[in-house]
Design a protein around this motif. Structure first.
Motif, PDB file in Angstrom:
ATOM      1  N   VAL A  22      -1.355   4.647   9.520  1.00  0.00           N
ATOM      2  CA  VAL A  22      -2.262   5.329   8.656  1.00  0.00           C
ATOM      3  C   VAL A  22      -1.407   6.559   7.952  1.00  0.00           C
ATOM      4  O   VAL A  22      -0.418   7.104   8.691  1.00  0.00           O
ATOM      5  N   THR A  23      -1.711   6.770   6.714  1.00  0.00           N
ATOM      6  CA  THR A  23      -1.114   7.860   6.195  1.00  0.00           C
ATOM      7  C   THR A  23      -2.131   8.987   5.454  1.00  0.00           C
ATOM      8  O   THR A  23      -3.241   8.358   5.069  1.00  0.00           O
ATOM      9  N   THR A  24      -1.740  10.096   5.580  1.00  0.00           N
ATOM     10  CA  THR A  24      -2.765  10.937   4.870  1.00  0.00           C
ATOM     11  C   THR A  24      -2.000  11.328   3.322  1.00  0.00           C
ATOM     12  O   THR A  24      -2.771  12.091   2.441  1.00  0.00           O
ATOM     13  N   CYS A  25      -0.909  10.575   3.007  1.00  0.00           N
ATOM     14  CA  CYS A  25      -0.413  10.789   1.691  1.00  0.00           C
ATOM     15  C   CYS A  25      -1.243  10.040   0.572  1.00  0.00           C
ATOM     16  O   CYS A  25      -1.776   9.034   0.924  1.00  0.00           O
TER      17      CYS A  25
ATOM     18  N   SER B 260       0.850  -1.304  -0.200  1.00  0.00           N
ATOM     19  CA  SER B 260      -0.072   0.018  -0.113  1.00  0.00           C
ATOM     20  C   SER B 260       0.894   1.279  -0.081  1.00  0.00           C
ATOM     21  O   SER B 260       2.078   1.089   0.166  1.00  0.00           O
ATOM     22  N   THR B 261       0.358   2.452  -0.240  1.00  0.00           N
ATOM     23  CA  THR B 261       1.004   3.591  -0.241  1.00  0.00           C
ATOM     24  C   THR B 261       1.387   4.000   1.284  1.00  0.00           C
ATOM     25  O   THR B 261       2.472   4.359   1.527  1.00  0.00           O
ATOM     26  N   ALA B 262       0.570   3.330   2.304  1.00  0.00           N
ATOM     27  CA  ALA B 262       0.857   3.633   3.516  1.00  0.00           C
ATOM     28  C   ALA B 262       2.108   2.961   4.162  1.00  0.00           C
ATOM     29  O   ALA B 262       3.047   3.430   4.487  1.00  0.00           O
ATOM     30  N   ALA B 263       2.438   1.793   3.631  1.00  0.00           N
ATOM     31  CA  ALA B 263       3.472   0.775   3.927  1.00  0.00           C
ATOM     32  C   ALA B 263       4.672   1.548   3.064  1.00  0.00           C
ATOM     33  O   ALA B 263       5.607   1.341   3.788  1.00  0.00           O
ATOM     34  N   ALA B 264       4.508   2.040   2.047  1.00  0.00           N
ATOM     35  CA  ALA B 264       5.711   2.702   1.352  1.00  0.00           C
ATOM     36  C   ALA B 264       6.324   3.752   2.115  1.00  0.00           C
ATOM     37  O   ALA B 264       7.426   4.234   2.380  1.00  0.00           O
ATOM     38  N   VAL B 265       5.200   4.904   2.452  1.00  0.00           N
ATOM     39  CA  VAL B 265       5.682   6.037   3.191  1.00  0.00           C
ATOM     40  C   VAL B 265       6.181   5.614   4.443  1.00  0.00           C
ATOM     41  O   VAL B 265       6.966   6.451   5.220  1.00  0.00           O
ATOM     42  N   ALA B 266       5.725   4.684   5.123  1.00  0.00           N
ATOM     43  CA  ALA B 266       6.161   4.126   6.597  1.00  0.00           C
ATOM     44  C   ALA B 266       7.622   3.675   6.535  1.00  0.00           C
ATOM     45  O   ALA B 266       8.162   3.505   7.416  1.00  0.00           O
TER      46      ALA B 266
ATOM     47  N   CYS C  26       7.245  12.718  -0.783  1.00  0.00           N
ATOM     48  CA  CYS C  26       8.534  13.145  -0.859  1.00  0.00           C
ATOM     49  C   CYS C  26       8.473  14.815  -1.292  1.00  0.00           C
ATOM     50  O   CYS C  26       9.528  15.321  -0.800  1.00  0.00           O
ATOM     51  N   ALA C  27       7.481  15.175  -1.908  1.00  0.00           N
ATOM     52  CA  ALA C  27       7.525  16.460  -2.124  1.00  0.00           C
ATOM     53  C   ALA C  27       6.899  17.224  -0.963  1.00  0.00           C
ATOM     54  O   ALA C  27       7.388  18.788  -0.579  1.00  0.00           O
ATOM     55  N   THR C  28       6.319  16.909   0.026  1.00  0.00           N
ATOM     56  CA  THR C  28       5.721  17.685   1.295  1.00  0.00           C
ATOM     57  C   THR C  28       5.779  16.540   2.480  1.00  0.00           C
ATOM     58  O   THR C  28       4.926  16.402   3.029  1.00  0.00           O
ATOM     59  N   PRO C  29       7.048  16.425   2.900  1.00  0.00           N
ATOM     60  CA  PRO C  29       6.998  15.344   4.018  1.00  0.00           C
ATOM     61  C   PRO C  29       6.569  15.859   5.342  1.00  0.00           C
ATOM     62  O   PRO C  29       6.308  15.170   6.318  1.00  0.00           O
ATOM     63  N   SER C  30       6.754  17.070   5.402  1.00  0.00           N
ATOM     64  CA  SER C  30       6.365  17.624   6.873  1.00  0.00           C
ATOM     65  C   SER C  30       4.715  17.766   6.712  1.00  0.00           C
ATOM     66  O   SER C  30       4.064  17.883   7.855  1.00  0.00           O
ATOM     67  N   THR C  31       4.182  18.221   5.867  1.00  0.00           N
ATOM     68  CA  THR C  31       2.612  17.862   5.779  1.00  0.00           C
ATOM     69  C   THR C  31       1.798  16.636   5.482  1.00  0.00           C
ATOM     70  O   THR C  31       0.678  16.478   5.773  1.00  0.00           O
ATOM     71  N   CYS C  32       2.691  15.688   4.808  1.00  0.00           N
ATOM     72  CA  CYS C  32       1.956  14.506   4.341  1.00  0.00           C
ATOM     73  C   CYS C  32       2.782  13.513   5.157  1.00  0.00           C
ATOM     74  O   CYS C  32       3.719  13.270   4.978  1.00  0.00           O
ATOM     75  N   LYS C  33       1.879  12.843   6.270  1.00  0.00           N
ATOM     76  CA  LYS C  33       2.340  11.830   7.150  1.00  0.00           C
ATOM     77  C   LYS C  33       1.655  10.566   6.927  1.00  0.00           C
ATOM     78  O   LYS C  33       0.674  10.494   6.946  1.00  0.00           O
TER      79      LYS C  33
END
Length: 172
Positions: free
Chosen positions: A155-158, A38-44, A165-172
């Motif tokens: 869980v992610t909001t990305c 999932s996208t959540a697994a990738a950004v985690a 990658c473009a907005t790591p501080s606002t997209c977690k």
């Protein structure tokens, strides 16, 4: 019910070299794809490490299972023929930190790691694929799966890895 998968393909993730004695052509570039559940697994994921093992007639049927089992139970027992520099998810998304393979049959073990509460890197996702490396640019897929069902994916909001990658501080 369909399962969503997120694939990140490195742009020049693999440089393919002919084995010694088989000719003197220049290396050819290829790519590999690491597929997250999932996208959540990738950004985690904090880092992904690629470990490469030579495949022989004796280990062809079991090398991936043996490599995954060894990584989970006794990581020090693994003896890869190559280990890539760990890449973070944004570097992978941009195709940075390529790895060079010799032509031939290899098992590619991908290990996604994330930091625990104490800041230590822990294996989070793992996958392995046996592939034959040759002339050309065919994507080589490695599907990742949870190392343990006891480690949930946050869980992610990305909406995508690119957004993360473009907005790591606002997209977690």
């Amino acid at each position: 019910m369909k399962k969503a998968f997120l694939s990140l393909a490195t742009l020049a993730g693999v440089t393919l070299l002919e084995a010694a004695g088989c000719g003197a052509r220049d290396p050819s570039e290829g790519s590999y794809t690491v597929t997250f559940p999932s996208t959540a697994a990738a950004v985690a994921t904090d880092f992904v490490q690629i470990l490469v093992f030579d495949v022989t007639d004796a280990n062809r049927g079991s090398i991936c299972q043996d490599s995954v089992t060894a990584r989970v139970s006794d990581p020090g027992s693994l003896a890869p023929t190559q280990t890539a520099t760990p890449a973070n998810i944004c570097e992978m998304n941009l195709g940075r930190k390529p790895i060079t393979f010799a032509y031939g049959e290899h098992a590619v073990l991908a290990v996604a790691q994330r930091k625990d509460a104490s800041g230590q890197l822990k294996d989070f996702l793992i996958g392995c694929s046996v592939m034959t490396i040759g002339d050309g640019n065919a994507p080589l897929p490695v599907a990742l799966h949870l190392v343990s069902i006891n480690t949930p994916v946050p869980v992610t909001t990305c909406g995508s890895v690119g957004e993360f990658c473009a907005t790591p501080s606002t997209c977690k």
